[in-house]
Design a protein around this motif. Structure first.
Motif, short mmCIF file in Angstrom:
data_model
loop_
_atom_site.label_atom_id
_atom_site.label_comp_id
_atom_site.label_asym_id
_atom_site.label_seq_id
_atom_site.Cartn_x
_atom_site.Cartn_y
_atom_site.Cartn_z
N THR A 114 21.57 34.23 -5.28
CA THR A 114 20.40 34.91 -5.84
C THR A 114 20.48 36.41 -5.61
N ASP A 115 21.03 36.85 -4.47
CA ASP A 115 21.13 38.27 -4.14
C ASP A 115 22.45 38.90 -4.57
N HIS A 116 23.37 38.12 -5.08
CA HIS A 116 24.71 38.59 -5.47
C HIS A 116 24.67 39.06 -6.92
N HIS A 117 24.99 40.34 -7.17
CA HIS A 117 24.91 40.90 -8.53
C HIS A 117 26.18 41.66 -8.88
N HIS A 118 26.34 41.93 -10.17
CA HIS A 118 27.46 42.71 -10.68
C HIS A 118 26.92 43.80 -11.61
N GLU A 119 27.69 44.88 -11.77
CA GLU A 119 27.29 45.94 -12.70
C GLU A 119 27.06 45.34 -14.08
N GLY A 120 25.98 45.76 -14.70
CA GLY A 120 25.65 45.25 -16.02
C GLY A 120 24.86 43.96 -15.97
N TYR A 121 24.69 43.40 -14.79
CA TYR A 121 23.93 42.17 -14.61
C TYR A 121 22.81 42.37 -13.61
N GLY A 122 22.15 43.51 -13.64
CA GLY A 122 21.04 43.78 -12.72
C GLY A 122 21.31 44.98 -11.86
N THR A 123 21.91 44.77 -10.70
CA THR A 123 22.16 45.88 -9.77
C THR A 123 23.67 46.10 -9.64
N PRO A 124 24.10 47.25 -9.12
CA PRO A 124 25.54 47.52 -8.99
C PRO A 124 26.24 46.47 -8.12
N ALA A 125 27.52 46.30 -8.40
CA ALA A 125 28.32 45.33 -7.65
C ALA A 125 28.45 45.76 -6.20
#
Length: 128
Positions: A114-125
């Motif tokens: 839930t807290d793991h994100h990537h650039e372009g998908y919410g927050t920076p990688a």
């Protein structure tokens, strides 16, 4: 000792019921079928009786894995199979998980994913 014989010994250590005389048989699915979850091997007991144990992971890959895990998979109205796969640990908290990020394919438990994100998908990688 063959790869199949070594894997049978390891599966018994992991608690799977494989009677004496059991053998593992390679199935050779096409790459497309394997991507859909087709098994690459299946276990057969004495006399050729199918034991409903197998995996989409090759035998050598399972032998190389640090730990193995199993999952019951329903294969019909009254039948279930046991699928064997390499146990993965969450990159966030270290617990065993079978969930992976669909973008980077790294293992995460549901709460850490839930807290793991990537650039372009919410927050920076990040490097977690």
């Amino acid at each position: 000792m063959t790869i199949a014989e070594r894997l049978i010994a390891r599966l018994r250590e992991a608690g799977l019921d494989l009677p004496e005389g059991s053998r593992l048989v390679r199935i050779y699915p096409s790459p497309a079928m394997r991507n859909e979850g087709a098994w690459s091997w299946s276990a057969f007991g004495p006399g050729g009786r199918e034991l409903q144990i197998g995996s989409q992971y090759p035998m050598a890959e399972l032998l190389a894995a640090e730990r193995l895990d199993t999952m019951q998979v329903t294969s019909g109205p009254v039948s279930s199979d046991t699928e064997v796969f390499p146990a993965k640990t969450c990159r966030g908290c270290g617990r065993t998980t079978s969930t992976t990020c669909r973008i980077c394919r790294k293992p995460y438990c549901e709460s850490c994913l839930t807290d793991h994100h990537h650039e372009g998908y919410g927050t920076p990688a990040d490097d977690r």
